[in-house]
Design a protein around this motif. Sequence first.
Motif, PDB file in Angstrom:
ATOM      1  N   THR A  51      -9.080   1.350  15.527  1.00 35.48           N
ATOM      2  CA  THR A  51     -10.496   1.345  15.148  1.00 35.48           C
ATOM      3  C   THR A  51     -10.716   0.512  13.893  1.00 35.48           C
ATOM      4  O   THR A  51     -11.675  -0.270  13.806  1.00 35.48           O
ATOM      5  CB  THR A  51     -10.982   2.780  14.903  1.00 35.48           C
ATOM      6  N   SER A  52      -9.824   0.650  12.927  1.00 36.29           N
ATOM      7  CA  SER A  52     -10.028   0.038  11.615  1.00 36.29           C
ATOM      8  C   SER A  52      -9.716  -1.452  11.581  1.00 36.29           C
ATOM      9  O   SER A  52     -10.351  -2.206  10.832  1.00 36.29           O
ATOM     10  CB  SER A  52      -9.175   0.765  10.569  1.00 36.29           C
ATOM     11  N   LEU A  53      -8.728  -1.890  12.360  1.00 38.73           N
ATOM     12  CA  LEU A  53      -8.359  -3.302  12.332  1.00 38.73           C
ATOM     13  C   LEU A  53      -9.135  -4.152  13.332  1.00 38.73           C
ATOM     14  O   LEU A  53      -9.129  -5.384  13.221  1.00 38.73           O
ATOM     15  CB  LEU A  53      -6.854  -3.466  12.589  1.00 38.73           C
ATOM     16  N   ALA A  54      -9.800  -3.516  14.275  1.00 34.56           N
ATOM     17  CA  ALA A  54     -10.541  -4.277  15.298  1.00 34.56           C
ATOM     18  C   ALA A  54     -11.507  -5.301  14.698  1.00 34.56           C
ATOM     19  O   ALA A  54     -11.598  -6.430  15.205  1.00 34.56           O
ATOM     20  CB  ALA A  54     -11.275  -3.311  16.231  1.00 34.56           C
ATOM     21  N   PRO A  55     -12.247  -4.972  13.612  1.00 34.39           N
ATOM     22  CA  PRO A  55     -13.180  -5.967  13.054  1.00 34.39           C
ATOM     23  C   PRO A  55     -12.498  -7.090  12.274  1.00 34.39           C
ATOM     24  O   PRO A  55     -13.180  -8.015  11.818  1.00 34.39           O
ATOM     25  CB  PRO A  55     -14.067  -5.128  12.122  1.00 34.39           C
ATOM     26  N   HIS A  56     -11.187  -7.028  12.095  1.00 35.81           N
ATOM     27  CA  HIS A  56     -10.507  -7.968  11.203  1.00 35.81           C
ATOM     28  C   HIS A  56      -9.536  -8.890  11.953  1.00 35.81           C
ATOM     29  O   HIS A  56      -8.583  -9.407  11.358  1.00 35.81           O
ATOM     30  CB  HIS A  56      -9.742  -7.189  10.127  1.00 35.81           C
ATOM     31  N   LYS A  57      -9.781  -9.124  13.223  1.00 32.99           N
ATOM     32  CA  LYS A  57      -8.830  -9.889  14.041  1.00 32.99           C
ATOM     33  C   LYS A  57      -8.707 -11.350  13.621  1.00 32.99           C
ATOM     34  O   LYS A  57      -7.734 -12.015  13.979  1.00 32.99           O
ATOM     35  CB  LYS A  57      -9.222  -9.790  15.515  1.00 32.99           C
ATOM     36  N   ASP A  58      -9.681 -11.846  12.863  1.00 36.88           N
ATOM     37  CA  ASP A  58      -9.604 -13.230  12.410  1.00 36.88           C
ATOM     38  C   ASP A  58      -8.816 -13.372  11.109  1.00 36.88           C
ATOM     39  O   ASP A  58      -8.634 -14.473  10.604  1.00 36.88           O
ATOM     40  CB  ASP A  58     -11.015 -13.791  12.215  1.00 36.88           C
ATOM     41  N   LYS A  59      -8.338 -12.256  10.567  1.00 40.24           N
ATOM     42  CA  LYS A  59      -7.563 -12.287   9.325  1.00 40.24           C
ATOM     43  C   LYS A  59      -6.070 -12.307   9.651  1.00 40.24           C
ATOM     44  O   LYS A  59      -5.679 -12.367  10.817  1.00 40.24           O
ATOM     45  CB  LYS A  59      -7.915 -11.079   8.451  1.00 40.24           C
ATOM     46  N   GLU A  60      -5.225 -12.239   8.618  1.00 43.31           N
ATOM     47  CA  GLU A  60      -3.775 -12.155   8.808  1.00 43.31           C
ATOM     48  C   GLU A  60      -3.213 -11.100   7.868  1.00 43.31           C
ATOM     49  O   GLU A  60      -3.659 -10.956   6.731  1.00 43.31           O
ATOM     50  CB  GLU A  60      -3.097 -13.507   8.551  1.00 43.31           C
ATOM     51  N   LEU A  61      -2.253 -10.330   8.362  1.00 46.02           N
ATOM     52  CA  LEU A  61      -1.641  -9.269   7.571  1.00 46.02           C
ATOM     53  C   LEU A  61      -0.531  -9.837   6.690  1.00 46.02           C
ATOM     54  O   LEU A  61       0.473 -10.344   7.192  1.00 46.02           O
ATOM     55  CB  LEU A  61      -1.068  -8.185   8.483  1.00 46.02           C
ATOM     56  N   ARG A  62      -0.725  -9.743   5.385  1.00 47.72           N
ATOM     57  CA  ARG A  62       0.275 -10.212   4.426  1.00 47.72           C
ATOM     58  C   ARG A  62       1.269  -9.111   4.054  1.00 47.72           C
ATOM     59  O   ARG A  62       2.379  -9.399   3.635  1.00 47.72           O
ATOM     60  CB  ARG A  62      -0.418 -10.712   3.156  1.00 47.72           C
ATOM     61  N   SER A  63       0.825  -7.853   4.171  1.00 44.74           N
ATOM     62  CA  SER A  63       1.710  -6.758   3.786  1.00 44.74           C
ATOM     63  C   SER A  63       1.295  -5.466   4.466  1.00 44.74           C
ATOM     64  O   SER A  63       0.132  -5.257   4.800  1.00 44.74           O
ATOM     65  CB  SER A  63       1.699  -6.561   2.254  1.00 44.74           C
ATOM     66  N   ILE A  64       2.294  -4.607   4.678  1.00 43.27           N
ATOM     67  CA  ILE A  64       2.080  -3.232   5.115  1.00 43.27           C
ATOM     68  C   ILE A  64       2.853  -2.342   4.158  1.00 43.27           C
ATOM     69  O   ILE A  64       3.999  -2.634   3.821  1.00 43.27           O
ATOM     70  CB  ILE A  64       2.582  -2.996   6.559  1.00 43.27           C
ATOM     71  N   TYR A  65       2.211  -1.266   3.719  1.00 41.74           N
ATOM     72  CA  TYR A  65       2.855  -0.362   2.777  1.00 41.74           C
ATOM     73  C   TYR A  65       2.762   1.057   3.303  1.00 41.74           C
ATOM     74  O   TYR A  65       1.669   1.588   3.489  1.00 41.74           O
ATOM     75  CB  TYR A  65       2.193  -0.458   1.404  1.00 41.74           C
ATOM     76  N   PHE A  66       3.911   1.681   3.559  1.00 44.78           N
ATOM     77  CA  PHE A  66       3.961   3.070   3.981  1.00 44.78           C
ATOM     78  C   PHE A  66       4.185   3.929   2.743  1.00 44.78           C
ATOM     79  O   PHE A  66       5.266   3.899   2.143  1.00 44.78           O
ATOM     80  CB  PHE A  66       5.100   3.287   4.982  1.00 44.78           C
ATOM     81  N   GLY A  67       3.149   4.673   2.343  1.00 46.52           N
ATOM     82  CA  GLY A  67       3.227   5.512   1.158  1.00 46.52           C
ATOM     83  C   GLY A  67       2.912   6.954   1.494  1.00 46.52           C
ATOM     84  O   GLY A  67       2.712   7.328   2.642  1.00 46.52           O
ATOM     85  N   GLY A  68       2.855   7.780   0.469  1.00 49.98           N
ATOM     86  CA  GLY A  68       2.613   9.189   0.759  1.00 49.98           C
ATOM     87  C   GLY A  68       2.445  10.011  -0.501  1.00 49.98           C
ATOM     88  O   GLY A  68       2.097   9.486  -1.554  1.00 49.98           O
ATOM     89  N   GLY A  69       2.777  11.309  -0.311  1.00 50.85           N
ATOM     90  CA  GLY A  69       3.691  11.864   0.672  1.00 50.85           C
ATOM     91  C   GLY A  69       5.063  11.197   0.624  1.00 50.85           C
ATOM     92  O   GLY A  69       5.407  10.473  -0.277  1.00 50.85           O
ATOM     93  N   THR A  70       5.796  11.479   1.682  1.00 57.02           N
ATOM     94  CA  THR A  70       7.144  10.931   1.815  1.00 57.02           C
ATOM     95  C   THR A  70       7.301  10.320   3.200  1.00 57.02           C
ATOM     96  O   THR A  70       7.732  10.993   4.142  1.00 57.02           O
ATOM     97  CB  THR A  70       8.209  12.020   1.586  1.00 57.02           C
ATOM     98  N   PRO A  71       6.946   9.037   3.375  1.00 54.98           N
ATOM     99  CA  PRO A  71       6.980   8.435   4.713  1.00 54.98           C
ATOM    100  C   PRO A  71       8.374   8.320   5.318  1.00 54.98           C
ATOM    101  O   PRO A  71       8.500   8.170   6.534  1.00 54.98           O
ATOM    102  CB  PRO A  71       6.353   7.057   4.499  1.00 54.98           C
ATOM    103  N   SER A  72       9.425   8.426   4.478  1.00 52.67           N
ATOM    104  CA  SER A  72      10.776   8.381   5.045  1.00 52.67           C
ATOM    105  C   SER A  72      11.113   9.663   5.802  1.00 52.67           C
ATOM    106  O   SER A  72      12.160   9.742   6.449  1.00 52.67           O
ATOM    107  CB  SER A  72      11.815   8.119   3.954  1.00 52.67           C
ATOM    108  N   LEU A  73      10.222  10.672   5.743  1.00 53.41           N
ATOM    109  CA  LEU A  73      10.393  11.865   6.570  1.00 53.41           C
ATOM    110  C   LEU A  73       9.924  11.625   8.005  1.00 53.41           C
ATOM    111  O   LEU A  73      10.197  12.430   8.889  1.00 53.41           O
ATOM    112  CB  LEU A  73       9.605  13.046   5.987  1.00 53.41           C
ATOM    113  N   SER A  74       9.210  10.534   8.220  1.00 50.64           N
ATOM    114  CA  SER A  74       8.749  10.203   9.566  1.00 50.64           C
ATOM    115  C   SER A  74       9.916   9.682  10.401  1.00 50.64           C
ATOM    116  O   SER A  74      11.013   9.452   9.893  1.00 50.64           O
ATOM    117  CB  SER A  74       7.634   9.153   9.512  1.00 50.64           C
ATOM    118  N   LEU A  75       9.669   9.484  11.683  1.00 49.32           N
ATOM    119  CA  LEU A  75      10.709   8.976  12.574  1.00 49.32           C
ATOM    120  C   LEU A  75      10.671   7.453  12.569  1.00 49.32           C
ATOM    121  O   LEU A  75       9.590   6.857  12.719  1.00 49.32           O
ATOM    122  CB  LEU A  75      10.496   9.505  13.996  1.00 49.32           C
ATOM    123  N   PRO A  76      11.809   6.786  12.410  1.00 51.23           N
ATOM    124  CA  PRO A  76      11.813   5.319  12.398  1.00 51.23           C
ATOM    125  C   PRO A  76      11.129   4.700  13.609  1.00 51.23           C
ATOM    126  O   PRO A  76      10.438   3.688  13.475  1.00 51.23           O
ATOM    127  CB  PRO A  76      13.305   4.980  12.351  1.00 51.23           C
TER     128      PRO A  76
END
Length: 384
Positions: A51-76
């Motif tokens: 839903t959130s990225l649909a309006p931004h398809k003409d852009k480019e992703l320079r970075s993704i940051y998994f923060g929290g909380g403790t995201p290393s508790l998630s499943l790889p």
Amino acid sequence: MAAARVPLSLYVHWPYCSFLCKFCAFSKARVPSQGVDHERITNALIKELRTSLAPHKDKELRSIYFGGGTPSLSLPRNIGRIIDEANKLVPLTVDAEVTLESNPTLAEVAKMRDFKQAGVNRYSIGIQTLDDESLRKMGRLHTGAEGLAAVDRAKTLFPGRVTFDMIFGFESQTLRQWQSELETALDHADRHISIYQLTVEPGTPLFRDQRAQRVVLPSDDVQAQMYEMTVDMCRARGFRHYEVSSYASHSSAESMHNKGYWRGQQWVGIGPSAHSRFTDPVSDRRVSSVRIPDTRRWVQQCESVGHGTGKELVVGDAEAKQEAVVFGLRMLDGISDQCFMGISGGQPLKSYLCMDRVQYYIDEGHLLWHAPTACLAPTERGLQ
């Protein structure tokens, strides 16, 4: 020639922690007694992502940051699903930075290789301190030795792209103790380290303990000396103090994601309590939004309407300009005229600033004005 795509960053908030640190004021929740429903929360994140990225398809992703909380508790595998889905919606650049925050417990260290295979290429470890007694008092589950072992392990998997957090100003900490801790930390550091002064945030257990005089922290003068010592020791080891709390031994090791915040670039945040700042492609107005902080309610709303947005506001021109200067001056490189004009709608930086006031701080040794590039930057003294 095709027009350059506008850079965009993505922040992914994983809300769960195995333990709740006494000093932490971030949005988080203890892992439920019945365990985390990994598939449900990941599906909610992916729904909100779409839903959130649909309006931004003409852009480019320079970075993704998994923060929290403790995201290393998630499943790889679920981290991999989110990265792959984001790349389908808005293409990742070839040099995109993908960071995951982690604690140095043995269970999380064992998952490092799997996170790398999932697409993570930068690893951030929350060590905080090497003193076992301080770790225990603050509710941490690892030891100082385990923290250093986690850094050494991460360097073999993410060479040149490992960072970790250290904090000074813990209860009863002396200047000599901090010097010894920092020397050891720098011995193990890769090319980046973040170092913070302990902040007592209202509403935290540490805040209540301090008010009740159950905890006595070092004086303001001692903490100021600790800060100055930190800057000097990092410089001596070749780490440039490029931002208030950030040090890097090479410009390529500086946090691409965080610099996007400080330079006023656009980002989308997903997950409970995540914030976003972007230009709406339809209205062309700068928007600020925040997701619902309660994890259960956030999941339910994502499942029903595709996102968990709690509030969305239009950012006025005056606020955007002010933010650009304030956040730009967190960095030793400061804010350039080019960067400011991209946010101000073309207004030059010099015409926005009160140059008489700027000159006063230049004379006091706190600011620099680079005339050729019309760039305003703090001195090291100003950064402190």
